[in-house]
Design a protein around this motif. Structure first.
Motif, PDB file in Angstrom:
ATOM      1  N   VAL B 151       0.823  -1.210   0.000  1.00 32.23           N
ATOM      2  CA  VAL B 151       0.000   0.000   0.000  1.00 32.23           C
ATOM      3  C   VAL B 151       0.857   1.260   0.000  1.00 32.23           C
ATOM      4  N   GLY B 152       2.014   1.176   0.655  1.00 37.32           N
ATOM      5  CA  GLY B 152       2.887   2.352   0.729  1.00 37.32           C
ATOM      6  C   GLY B 152       3.490   2.733  -0.613  1.00 37.32           C
ATOM      7  N   SER B 153       3.442   1.815  -1.557  1.00 37.59           N
ATOM      8  CA  SER B 153       4.051   2.107  -2.863  1.00 37.59           C
ATOM      9  C   SER B 153       3.064   2.718  -3.852  1.00 37.59           C
ATOM     10  N   ILE B 154       1.781   2.704  -3.509  1.00 33.89           N
ATOM     11  CA  ILE B 154       0.772   3.130  -4.488  1.00 33.89           C
ATOM     12  C   ILE B 154       0.936   4.601  -4.852  1.00 33.89           C
ATOM     13  N   GLY B 155       1.076   5.450  -3.846  1.00 36.74           N
ATOM     14  CA  GLY B 155       1.201   6.883  -4.116  1.00 36.74           C
ATOM     15  C   GLY B 155       2.395   7.206  -5.001  1.00 36.74           C
ATOM     16  N   PRO B 156       3.609   6.785  -4.600  1.00 32.72           N
ATOM     17  CA  PRO B 156       4.775   7.074  -5.440  1.00 32.72           C
ATOM     18  C   PRO B 156       4.680   6.440  -6.828  1.00 32.72           C
ATOM     19  N   THR B 157       4.144   5.211  -6.892  1.00 27.79           N
ATOM     20  CA  THR B 157       4.040   4.551  -8.201  1.00 27.79           C
ATOM     21  C   THR B 157       3.053   5.295  -9.092  1.00 27.79           C
ATOM     22  N   ARG B 158       1.945   5.713  -8.505  1.00 24.58           N
ATOM     23  CA  ARG B 158       0.955   6.454  -9.279  1.00 24.58           C
ATOM     24  C   ARG B 158       1.563   7.750  -9.829  1.00 24.58           C
ATOM     25  N   ALA B 159       2.304   8.471  -8.960  1.00 25.93           N
ATOM     26  CA  ALA B 159       2.920   9.723  -9.402  1.00 25.93           C
ATOM     27  C   ALA B 159       3.907   9.467 -10.541  1.00 25.93           C
ATOM     28  N   ARG B 160       4.697   8.402 -10.421  1.00 23.02           N
ATOM     29  CA  ARG B 160       5.674   8.076 -11.460  1.00 23.02           C
ATOM     30  C   ARG B 160       4.969   7.698 -12.769  1.00 23.02           C
ATOM     31  N   CYS B 161       3.932   6.901 -12.652  1.00 24.74           N
ATOM     32  CA  CYS B 161       3.206   6.470 -13.853  1.00 24.74           C
ATOM     33  C   CYS B 161       2.516   7.653 -14.534  1.00 24.74           C
ATOM     34  N   MET B 162       1.919   8.529 -13.744  1.00 30.29           N
ATOM     35  CA  MET B 162       1.249   9.691 -14.340  1.00 30.29           C
ATOM     36  C   MET B 162       2.271  10.597 -15.027  1.00 30.29           C
ATOM     37  N   ALA B 163       3.454  10.718 -14.428  1.00 34.42           N
ATOM     38  CA  ALA B 163       4.490  11.552 -15.046  1.00 34.42           C
ATOM     39  C   ALA B 163       4.907  10.959 -16.385  1.00 34.42           C
ATOM     40  N   ARG B 164       5.030   9.640 -16.440  1.00 34.02           N
ATOM     41  CA  ARG B 164       5.416   8.980 -17.701  1.00 34.02           C
ATOM     42  C   ARG B 164       4.316   9.169 -18.755  1.00 34.02           C
ATOM     43  N   LEU B 165       3.077   9.013 -18.314  1.00 33.40           N
ATOM     44  CA  LEU B 165       1.970   9.181 -19.254  1.00 33.40           C
ATOM     45  C   LEU B 165       1.914  10.615 -19.775  1.00 33.40           C
ATOM     46  N   ARG B 166       2.107  11.550 -18.873  1.00 33.62           N
ATOM     47  CA  ARG B 166       2.059  12.961 -19.276  1.00 33.62           C
ATOM     48  C   ARG B 166       3.163  13.258 -20.287  1.00 33.62           C
ATOM     49  N   THR B 167       4.339  12.690 -20.064  1.00 30.44           N
ATOM     50  CA  THR B 167       5.450  12.891 -20.996  1.00 30.44           C
ATOM     51  C   THR B 167       5.106  12.321 -22.379  1.00 30.44           C
ATOM     52  N   LEU B 168       4.520  11.121 -22.382  1.00 27.04           N
ATOM     53  CA  LEU B 168       4.131  10.514 -23.662  1.00 27.04           C
ATOM     54  C   LEU B 168       3.127  11.393 -24.404  1.00 27.04           C
ATOM     55  N   VAL B 169       2.147  11.892 -23.652  1.00 22.92           N
ATOM     56  CA  VAL B 169       1.097  12.705 -24.277  1.00 22.92           C
ATOM     57  C   VAL B 169       1.672  14.016 -24.786  1.00 22.92           C
ATOM     58  N   GLU B 170       2.532  14.637 -23.988  1.00 25.81           N
ATOM     59  CA  GLU B 170       3.096  15.926 -24.386  1.00 25.81           C
ATOM     60  C   GLU B 170       4.025  15.769 -25.587  1.00 25.81           C
ATOM     61  N   GLU B 171       4.714  14.643 -25.656  1.00 27.10           N
ATOM     62  CA  GLU B 171       5.559  14.390 -26.831  1.00 27.10           C
ATOM     63  C   GLU B 171       4.696  14.313 -28.084  1.00 27.10           C
ATOM     64  N   GLU B 172       3.560  13.658 -27.941  1.00 28.51           N
ATOM     65  CA  GLU B 172       2.686  13.499 -29.095  1.00 28.51           C
ATOM     66  C   GLU B 172       2.061  14.821 -29.510  1.00 28.51           C
ATOM     67  N   THR B 173       1.612  15.596 -28.518  1.00 30.12           N
ATOM     68  CA  THR B 173       0.923  16.843 -28.848  1.00 30.12           C
ATOM     69  C   THR B 173       1.884  17.919 -29.323  1.00 30.12           C
ATOM     70  N   SER B 174       3.181  17.794 -28.947  1.00 27.69           N
ATOM     71  CA  SER B 174       4.141  18.803 -29.405  1.00 27.69           C
ATOM     72  C   SER B 174       4.674  18.421 -30.784  1.00 27.69           C
TER      73      SER B 174
END
Lengths: 152, 174
Positions: B151-174
């Motif tokens: 359970v202690g890993s969910i928050g950090p993992t979620r933040a890391r995954c969202m950052a990766r997703l955001r990077t993928l999306v921003e690469e595509e939109t740019s």
């Protein structure tokens, strides 16, 4: 790009959790809450002398008390939620007189009061949530406060 | 002929058109904060009430949607903080002249594009974000059980995954 926007776009893209009809109906009904020709009263910082009212911090306004001002009027509004009902009490300064009417509105119901000689008013039995106060004075445009959110 | 271009002269039909265009986006933003249905409804209604209050100040109809989404985020954040026990003001409102331009991404078609990018992420990101998106009220403990993660890993993992997703999306939109 904000994370909340990304999450919201994902939710919309999945077609998950569409907006409930009740939320849309409430949004449509907000149009009827306009005050045509009214003057919006903006918030004003409130401070009270230490010991004047119960408060967690000396010199700070008690929780639930807000002050608004416009068009030469000051409207103090204090909200309390007890037993599932919202109570609103306040004062209009300077006292607007016996011909004035104070309308306390929620999105669902409005109650009208004649202010006391000192400008005080009180309404009980409202549903918790958003609330606004309108001061109607003969010969003047109505003055309305910003919407306040009051829940337990 | 009136020259006032503000929302102060809007009629009921135009208002209902605004509701039809934007209430789904506003609801999605409020729920993205993990708010309950009742709190999300309050946040959305609050944004519409702020629009009524500020009708005379909004001069650019093209910005109304962005302002509504920005204001919903503002109200949802406030309710979220209050639910955590923080003392928050309920009277500050986003500047009518400066809605957040990134609010435009709150759109179903854009969301479908993001789902396709999400499929490029490996596990546990894909499952975690899917759960987080589709079950906004789920607690970390529930997600941890579903994904068999501490359970202690969910928050950090979620933040890391969202950052990766955001990077993928921003690469595509740019």
């Amino acid at each position: 790009m904000r994370e909340e926007y990304l999450l919201a776009a994902l939710r919309m893209g999945a077609g998950a959790d569409p907006v409930p009809e009740g939320v849309s109906a409430s949004a449509r009904a907000v149009f009827g809450l306009r005050v045509p020709g009214g003057v919006p009263a903006g918030p004003v910082d409130v401070s009270v002398p230490p010991g004047a009212r119960s408060s967690s911090e000396a010199g700070a306004a008690p929780a639930g008390l807000r002050r608004f001002s416009a068009d030469g009027l000051v409207i103090d509004v204090e909200t309390t939620v007890a037993d599932g009902h919202l109570e609103v009490a306040g004062q209009v300064s300077p006292a607007p007189g016996q011909d004035a009417r104070i309308e306390v509105r929620t999105p669902h119901i409005a109650k009208v009061r004649v202010p006391s000689g000192s400008g005080h008013f009180a309404v009980a039995g409202l549903p918790p949530g958003w609330v606004s106060v309108v001061c109607h004075r003969p010969g003047h445009p109505p003055v309305f406060t910003r919407w306040i959110h009051a829940r337990p | 002929m009136p020259t006032d271009n503000s929302l102060a002269i809007i009629d009921q039909a135009a208002w209902e058109d605004l509701v039809a265009r934007f209430d789904g986006r506003m609801w999605a933003v409020a729920r993205a904060f993990g708010l309950s249905a009742a709190d999300a409804a309050d946040a959305v209604q609050g944004a519409w009430l702020r629009l009524v209050e500020n009708a005379g100040a909004i001069r650019d109809p093209e910005r109304i949607g962005a302002w509504l989404v920005t204001t919903t985020r503002h109200e949802a954040a406030r309710l979220s903080r209050r639910a955590r026990g923080e003392v928050v003001s309920d009277l500050d409102v986003p500047d009518t002249a400066l809605p957040d331009p990134t609010a435009a991404v709150v759109d179903a078609e854009f969301g479908r594009q993001v789902w396709r990018r999400l499929d490029l992420l490996g596990e546990p990101c894909r499952s975690l974000i899917r759960l987080y998106v589709l079950h906004p009220e789920a607690r970390y403990a529930q997600i941890a059980v579903r994904l068999n993660l501490p359970v202690g890993s969910i928050g950090p993992t979620r933040a890391r995954c969202m950052a990766r997703l955001r990077t993928l999306v921003e690469e595509e939109t740019s």
